[in-house]
Design a protein around this motif. Sequence first.
Motif, PDB file in Angstrom:
ATOM      1  N   ILE A 192       0.845  -1.191   0.000  1.00 18.65           N
ATOM      2  CA  ILE A 192       0.000   0.000   0.000  1.00 18.65           C
ATOM      3  C   ILE A 192       0.881   1.243   0.000  1.00 18.65           C
ATOM      4  N   VAL A 193       0.741   2.075  -1.034  1.00 14.49           N
ATOM      5  CA  VAL A 193       1.524   3.302  -1.153  1.00 14.49           C
ATOM      6  C   VAL A 193       0.577   4.455  -1.451  1.00 14.49           C
ATOM      7  N   GLY A 194       0.769   5.558  -0.756  1.00 18.59           N
ATOM      8  CA  GLY A 194      -0.130   6.697  -0.880  1.00 18.59           C
ATOM      9  C   GLY A 194       0.211   7.648  -2.010  1.00 18.59           C
ATOM     10  N   SER A 195      -0.501   8.761  -2.040  1.00 22.91           N
ATOM     11  CA  SER A 195      -0.348   9.761  -3.092  1.00 22.91           C
ATOM     12  C   SER A 195       0.770  10.742  -2.745  1.00 22.91           C
ATOM     13  N   GLU A 196       0.895  11.790  -3.585  1.00 20.33           N
ATOM     14  CA  GLU A 196       1.904  12.820  -3.308  1.00 20.33           C
ATOM     15  C   GLU A 196       1.687  13.465  -1.945  1.00 20.33           C
ATOM     16  N   GLY A 197       0.436  13.536  -1.514  1.00 21.12           N
ATOM     17  CA  GLY A 197       0.137  14.149  -0.223  1.00 21.12           C
ATOM     18  C   GLY A 197       0.145  13.184   0.942  1.00 21.12           C
ATOM     19  N   GLY A 198       0.419  11.917   0.671  1.00 24.51           N
ATOM     20  CA  GLY A 198       0.469  10.921   1.742  1.00 24.51           C
ATOM     21  C   GLY A 198      -0.913  10.529   2.242  1.00 24.51           C
TER      22      GLY A 198
END
Length: 243
Positions: A192-198
Amino acid sequence: MRKIFVDKAEKTLVLSQEEHKHLSVVLRAKIGDELIVSAGDGFDYRYEIQQITKNQTTLNQIGKSLNKSEPNICITLYTAILKGDKNETVTRTCTELGVVHIIPFVSQFCAASASSYKLERNQKIAVEAAKQSGRGRVPRIDTPVPFSEVVSNLSGFDVVVFAYERAESACIKSFLREQFTSKCPIKTVAVIVGSEGGFSEKEAELLYTAGVEPLTLGKRILRADTACAAVCAAVLYEAGEMA
C-alpha cells in the motif's frame, strides 16, 4: 525473440488488428520467423509464422517451455492515484519487477481524481512492459476504488506492507526480514503506497485498526511513484526473488 500475449495458446493462432499490424508492419516480420507467446498459464510457447496476409498473421506452435521469470509470490499493489503520467510510471516499473495485480485507489489527499486514471492506457503499458521484461503474464489492473475498499480487502493476504511517511519505529527491512524468515509460507503480499500528499491520520488509523503496521522507508522522502517501485523491489528481494 519477439513476444506477445494471448488468452489461449492454441496449436494454430491467427492474429489480427493491432498484434498483426505490429508484427507485419512495425517489426516487418516474415514467414518462417519465430516468436514467443504467453497465455498467463506459466508457460512460454514458441511459434513460427506460417502466413502473412493484409489483415492476418497465422502462427503454428512448434515448442513449449516453462516460464522462469514469474516470482513465486503474488504481489498486489494498492497505489493511490497520482498526477500526470506518474501512474504510467508505476505501471511500467512494477510490471517489470513482477507485480501481478495493480489496484489504484482514491484517498483523502489525492491531487488527482478517479476519472483522471487512464485505465486503457495503463493496461497497454502493462502489456508492453510484460513483453520487454519477459514476463509470463500481464498484471491485472483494476478500475480505481475508494480507500475504504482497500482496507476491507486486506484480510486475504499473508503479508501487508504499508509504507507511511509518519512511521517512526518499524522499518521495512526488519519487518520484511522477520516475515520471510518465519516458518509460515508467504504466497500473497499486499503493498500500500499513498499519493503525493500521503495519508491522513484517520486513514492510517483505519489501517492500524485493521492490524496493518505502518512502516518507514528510511530518512529520505521518496516520490510516490518511486516508493511503489522501491517497496515492491524490497519485498521481492527479501522473498529471494532478486537472485
